[in-house]
Design a protein around this motif. Structure first.
Motif, PDB file in Angstrom:
ATOM      1  N   HIS A 271      92.665  40.080  28.204  1.00 22.47           N
ATOM      2  CA  HIS A 271      91.212  40.184  28.295  1.00 22.47           C
ATOM      3  C   HIS A 271      90.555  38.821  28.084  1.00 22.47           C
ATOM      4  O   HIS A 271      91.162  37.874  27.573  1.00 22.47           O
ATOM      5  N   ASP A 272      89.297  38.770  28.503  1.00 20.54           N
ATOM      6  CA  ASP A 272      88.442  37.609  28.304  1.00 20.54           C
ATOM      7  C   ASP A 272      87.546  37.904  27.096  1.00 20.54           C
ATOM      8  O   ASP A 272      86.748  38.846  27.136  1.00 20.54           O
ATOM      9  N   PRO A 273      87.668  37.142  26.005  1.00 23.30           N
ATOM     10  CA  PRO A 273      86.854  37.429  24.812  1.00 23.30           C
ATOM     11  C   PRO A 273      85.360  37.449  25.087  1.00 23.30           C
ATOM     12  O   PRO A 273      84.605  38.135  24.381  1.00 23.30           O
ATOM     13  N   ASN A 274      84.906  36.717  26.099  1.00 20.47           N
ATOM     14  CA  ASN A 274      83.482  36.721  26.422  1.00 20.47           C
ATOM     15  C   ASN A 274      83.035  38.022  27.076  1.00 20.47           C
ATOM     16  O   ASN A 274      81.833  38.292  27.167  1.00 20.47           O
ATOM     17  N   LYS A 275      83.986  38.817  27.549  1.00 12.68           N
ATOM     18  CA  LYS A 275      83.640  40.042  28.261  1.00 12.68           C
ATOM     19  C   LYS A 275      83.927  41.304  27.454  1.00 12.68           C
ATOM     20  O   LYS A 275      83.254  42.322  27.646  1.00 12.68           O
ATOM     21  N   SER A 276      84.921  41.266  26.596  1.00 16.16           N
ATOM     22  CA  SER A 276      85.374  42.528  26.014  1.00 16.16           C
ATOM     23  C   SER A 276      85.847  42.417  24.568  1.00 16.16           C
ATOM     24  O   SER A 276      86.695  43.200  24.136  1.00 16.16           O
ATOM     25  N   GLU A 277      85.307  41.462  23.814  1.00 17.44           N
ATOM     26  CA  GLU A 277      85.781  41.270  22.445  1.00 17.44           C
ATOM     27  C   GLU A 277      85.516  42.501  21.574  1.00 17.44           C
ATOM     28  O   GLU A 277      86.360  42.907  20.769  1.00 17.44           O
ATOM     29  N   GLY A 278      84.345  43.115  21.726  1.00 20.39           N
ATOM     30  CA  GLY A 278      84.007  44.264  20.898  1.00 20.39           C
ATOM     31  C   GLY A 278      84.942  45.436  21.102  1.00 20.39           C
ATOM     32  O   GLY A 278      85.400  46.069  20.138  1.00 20.39           O
ATOM     33  N   VAL A 279      85.243  45.750  22.351  1.00 22.14           N
ATOM     34  CA  VAL A 279      86.114  46.888  22.624  1.00 22.14           C
ATOM     35  C   VAL A 279      87.545  46.597  22.185  1.00 22.14           C
ATOM     36  O   VAL A 279      88.281  47.511  21.769  1.00 22.14           O
ATOM     37  N   ILE A 280      87.951  45.343  22.215  1.00 27.94           N
ATOM     38  CA  ILE A 280      89.293  44.993  21.754  1.00 27.94           C
ATOM     39  C   ILE A 280      89.402  45.181  20.243  1.00 27.94           C
ATOM     40  O   ILE A 280      90.429  45.654  19.722  1.00 27.94           O
ATOM     41  N   ARG A 281      88.359  44.834  19.498  1.00 25.40           N
ATOM     42  CA  ARG A 281      88.374  45.079  18.047  1.00 25.40           C
ATOM     43  C   ARG A 281      88.530  46.566  17.761  1.00 25.40           C
ATOM     44  O   ARG A 281      89.303  46.971  16.880  1.00 25.40           O
ATOM     45  N   ALA A 282      87.787  47.387  18.499  1.00 22.82           N
ATOM     46  CA  ALA A 282      87.901  48.835  18.311  1.00 22.82           C
ATOM     47  C   ALA A 282      89.280  49.328  18.719  1.00 22.82           C
ATOM     48  O   ALA A 282      89.831  50.250  18.109  1.00 22.82           O
ATOM     49  N   ALA A 283      89.860  48.716  19.750  1.00 22.84           N
ATOM     50  CA  ALA A 283      91.185  49.113  20.208  1.00 22.84           C
ATOM     51  C   ALA A 283      92.249  48.823  19.161  1.00 22.84           C
ATOM     52  O   ALA A 283      93.206  49.589  19.003  1.00 22.84           O
ATOM     53  N   ASN A 284      92.100  47.712  18.442  1.00 20.56           N
ATOM     54  CA  ASN A 284      93.040  47.406  17.364  1.00 20.56           C
ATOM     55  C   ASN A 284      93.019  48.502  16.297  1.00 20.56           C
ATOM     56  O   ASN A 284      94.067  48.947  15.819  1.00 20.56           O
ATOM     57  N   ASP A 285      91.816  48.932  15.935  1.00 17.80           N
ATOM     58  CA  ASP A 285      91.696  49.998  14.939  1.00 17.80           C
ATOM     59  C   ASP A 285      92.295  51.303  15.461  1.00 17.80           C
ATOM     60  O   ASP A 285      93.002  52.015  14.738  1.00 17.80           O
ATOM     61  N   ALA A 286      92.005  51.618  16.738  1.00 16.18           N
ATOM     62  CA  ALA A 286      92.500  52.863  17.323  1.00 16.18           C
ATOM     63  C   ALA A 286      94.026  52.873  17.389  1.00 16.18           C
ATOM     64  O   ALA A 286      94.670  53.882  17.064  1.00 16.18           O
ATOM     65  N   ALA A 287      94.614  51.748  17.805  1.00 11.23           N
ATOM     66  CA  ALA A 287      96.069  51.660  17.887  1.00 11.23           C
ATOM     67  C   ALA A 287      96.697  51.877  16.511  1.00 11.23           C
ATOM     68  O   ALA A 287      97.693  52.594  16.372  1.00 11.23           O
ATOM     69  N   GLY A 288      96.094  51.278  15.479  1.00 10.53           N
ATOM     70  CA  GLY A 288      96.611  51.449  14.126  1.00 10.53           C
ATOM     71  C   GLY A 288      96.578  52.896  13.679  1.00 10.53           C
ATOM     72  O   GLY A 288      97.522  53.385  13.039  1.00 10.53           O
ATOM     73  N   GLN A 289      95.500  53.598  14.015  1.00 10.30           N
ATOM     74  CA  GLN A 289      95.386  55.003  13.620  1.00 10.30           C
ATOM     75  C   GLN A 289      96.450  55.876  14.273  1.00 10.30           C
ATOM     76  O   GLN A 289      96.882  56.881  13.708  1.00 10.30           O
ATOM     77  N   LEU A 290      96.870  55.483  15.483  1.00  7.66           N
ATOM     78  CA  LEU A 290      97.819  56.295  16.238  1.00  7.66           C
ATOM     79  C   LEU A 290      99.254  55.789  16.128  1.00  7.66           C
ATOM     80  O   LEU A 290     100.151  56.301  16.806  1.00  7.66           O
ATOM     81  N   GLY A 291      99.473  54.784  15.271  1.00  6.23           N
ATOM     82  CA  GLY A 291     100.823  54.262  15.097  1.00  6.23           C
ATOM     83  C   GLY A 291     101.334  53.457  16.269  1.00  6.23           C
ATOM     84  O   GLY A 291     102.542  53.390  16.505  1.00  6.23           O
ATOM     85  N   LEU A 292     100.438  52.829  17.010  1.00  6.67           N
ATOM     86  CA  LEU A 292     100.803  52.026  18.167  1.00  6.67           C
ATOM     87  C   LEU A 292     100.623  50.542  17.864  1.00  6.67           C
ATOM     88  O   LEU A 292      99.767  50.166  17.057  1.00  6.67           O
TER      89      LEU A 292
END
Length: 275
Positions: free
Chosen positions: A109-130
């Motif tokens: 990803h490009d941090p200028n385009k999708s940094e916020g959703v990537i932060r949320a994705a990190n949290d989501a992956a952790g919750q699901l054991g990914l």
């Protein structure tokens, strides 16, 4: 899109909303005049131009923004902004139901385009054991190189490539065909947040349900008028889900009848495009 969202808003509030079409380049004085003329209890700007106009008008009533992918500085002082980006927790959870052996999700990803959703994705992956492997790039050429590097070491039995709503790293004319060709050749799943990718070979996608987003905006507006708390920027949880059954079979994934019924659309799929 706007018409479906507005219909959803009106369905939730139980009557017609006053609609104002925004021209680009609206001056702050004009924006304040337009807002003052209608004397609203709550304002729901849709799209970038609508949001900029309302921000320029600086209304003293709650503002509930929608129909944008990423929050902007203008939305920081709004009551709530519902983005069109799907909550990654929903996407990854649906992936686990289709491909339960998944261990790692790879995203470029490009941090200028999708940094916020990537932060949320990190949290989501952790919750699901990914595990979430995040690779940052700044232009399409770098993105193409990084995809090539990923392909050389990917393990289709446990790795998945996620295509976010990022115009730098997901180009439909060059990069997407490259990804889908390699997905078919090396048998690894690809998931997306763009419905048009489904017919081209992506395994599954979650994408906005505009009418239901309108319902949600209407509910938040009603709550805000009653003094409800600010929500800031939130991801959309009003989504539709689609799966590509032919791609699933190619990957050795079985879709039971019960699982198929959990999707809003099941695509017969087309063969992936060649470069």
């Amino acid at each position: 899109m706007f018409e479906q969202i507005i219909a959803g808003i009106e369905g939730r509030i139980g009557g017609p909303a006053r609609k104002v079409v925004v021209d680009r380049g609206v001056k702050p004085d004009n924006a304040r005049h337009e807002l003052g003329r209608h004397n609203p209890k709550v304002v729901i700007p849709l799209g970038r131009e609508g949001i900029e106009m309302v921000a320029a008008g600086n209304p003293d009533v709650p503002v509930i923004a929608g129909a944008i992918l990423h929050p902007s500085p203008s939305t920081a002082r709004f009551h709530t902004t519902v983005t069109l980006n799907t909550d990654p927790l929903l996407l990854f959870g649906r992936l686990k139901s289709v491909a339960p052996a998944t261990k790692r999700i790879i995203v470029i990803h490009d941090p200028n385009k999708s940094e916020g959703v990537i932060r949320a994705a990190n949290d989501a992956a952790g919750q699901l054991g990914l595990d979430l492997t995040v690779i940052k790039v700044r232009d399409r050429r770098s993105a193409a190189w990084m995809y090539e590097a990923v392909f050389s070491s990917i393990d289709g039995s446990k790795d998945v490539v996620w295509l976010p709503t990022d115009t730098t790293t997901v180009d439909d004319t060059v990069i997407l065909p490259l990804i889908l060709e390699q997905s078919w050749k090396r048998s690894f799943p690809v998931i997306s947040s763009t419905p048009s990718h489904m017919e081209r070979g992506v395994l599954l996608a979650l994408y906005p349900d505009y009418s239901k987003i309108g319902n949600a905006l209407g509910s938040i507006a009603i709550d805000a008028v009653g003094g409800g708390a600010r929500n800031g920027a939130v991801f959309s949880r009003q989504v539709q889900a689609a799966v590509n059954e032919r791609t699933a079979r190619h990957l050795g994934l079985k879709l039971s009848d019960d699982l198929r019924r959990q999707f809003d659309a099941v695509f017969p799929a087309l063969a992936p495009l060649s470069r």
